[in-house]
Design an enzyme around this catalytic site. Structure first.
Site, PDB file in Angstrom:
ATOM      1  CE1 TYR A  48      -2.609  -2.874   0.629  1.00 29.39           C
ATOM      2  CE2 TYR A  48      -3.777  -2.423   2.885  1.00 29.39           C
ATOM      3  CZ  TYR A  48      -3.979  -3.358   1.155  1.00 29.39           C
ATOM      4  OH  TYR A  48      -5.038  -4.519   1.705  1.00 29.39           O
ATOM      5  CG  HIS A 110      -0.746  -8.511   0.716  1.00 29.55           C
ATOM      6  ND1 HIS A 110      -0.650  -7.326  -0.049  1.00 29.55           N
ATOM      7  CD2 HIS A 110      -2.304  -8.241   0.282  1.00 29.55           C
ATOM      8  CE1 HIS A 110      -1.197  -6.276  -0.420  1.00 29.55           C
ATOM      9  NE2 HIS A 110      -2.742  -7.498  -0.167  1.00 29.55           N
TER      10      HIS A 110
END
Length: 225
Positions: A48, A110
């Site tokens: 992110y 992730h």
């Protein structure tokens, strides 16, 4: 805030604020606002590119006496480019540096790509040394989750997957339940797909719930009288 207890006894808030697609410039303000209105679980990730913005907001909230670090449940995730034991180990320390914390409450893989077995070994090590309070995975289909669970010393405690009324993950739940893993939902409102706000089935459920609440209020008033 309501909590759910993970398989290792760690309590995780049932509602959290996710920082996906929040720019680094906006992240500090957004996380500050989230904490202000009562969120205690903050979810970020290496991919992110806003871990430092999260840190700034948390540091400010702590400095102003709004929360303590122990009040917060902080999640980050190891990205694909850091897959493998050596890279993952370095990246975990880098995330801790960016977040300016001695530990994160939840660390996830992730995506199930690259050498995520090596990544998991690095995460198990971080868990044992106290850098992480709980470890899990994200976006793992049942077969990938079971394979990792079978060949790991520590079973993934969480699988963060897309879950909403149109994708309820019914097939995945039995496999995750078997190994004591908690589903953590993302995209909870389906990003407005299928006109979710006006879906006839959901609208009818909402009306029934409202009618039930009205009846319960009437019963309560009658008893009070």
């Amino acid at each position: 805030m309501e909590y759910i207890t993970l398989s290792n006894g760690v309590q995780m808030p049932m509602l959290g604020y996710g920082c996906f697609l929040v720019s680094p410039e906006e992240c500090e303000r957004c996380v500050s606002d989230a904490i202000e209105v009562g969120y205690r679980s903050i979810d970020t990730a290496q991919a992110y590119y806003n871990e430092e913005g999260v840190e700034t907001a948390i540091a400010q909230a702590i400095a102003e006496g709004k929360v303590t670090r122990e009040d917060l449940f902080l999640t980050t995730k190891v990205w694909i480019s850091n897959a493998g034991y050596d890279k993952a180990k370095v990246s975990i320390d880098e995330s801790l540096r960016k977040l300016q914390t001695d530990y994160v409450d939840l660390l996830l893989i992730h995506q199930p790509f690259g050498d995520y077995y090596g990544t998991w070994r690095a995460m198990e090590e971080a868990y044992k040394t106290g850098k992480v309070r709980a470890i899990g995975v994200s976006n793992f289909y049942p077969d990938r989750y079971v394979d990792l669970a079978l060949f790991s010393e520590i079973k993934p405690m969480v699988n963060q997957i897309e879950t909403h009324v149109f994708q309820q993950q019914k097939a995945a739940r039995p496999f995750l339940d078997k190994y004591g893993a908690q589903i953590e939902s993302w995209r909870l409102f389906a990003e407005g797909e299928k006109d979710i706000s006006h879906n006839p089935v959901l609208t009818e459920i909402r009306k029934n719930m409202e009618n039930m609440r009205h009846r319960l209020r009437c019963v309560s008033l009658c008893r009070a009288a």
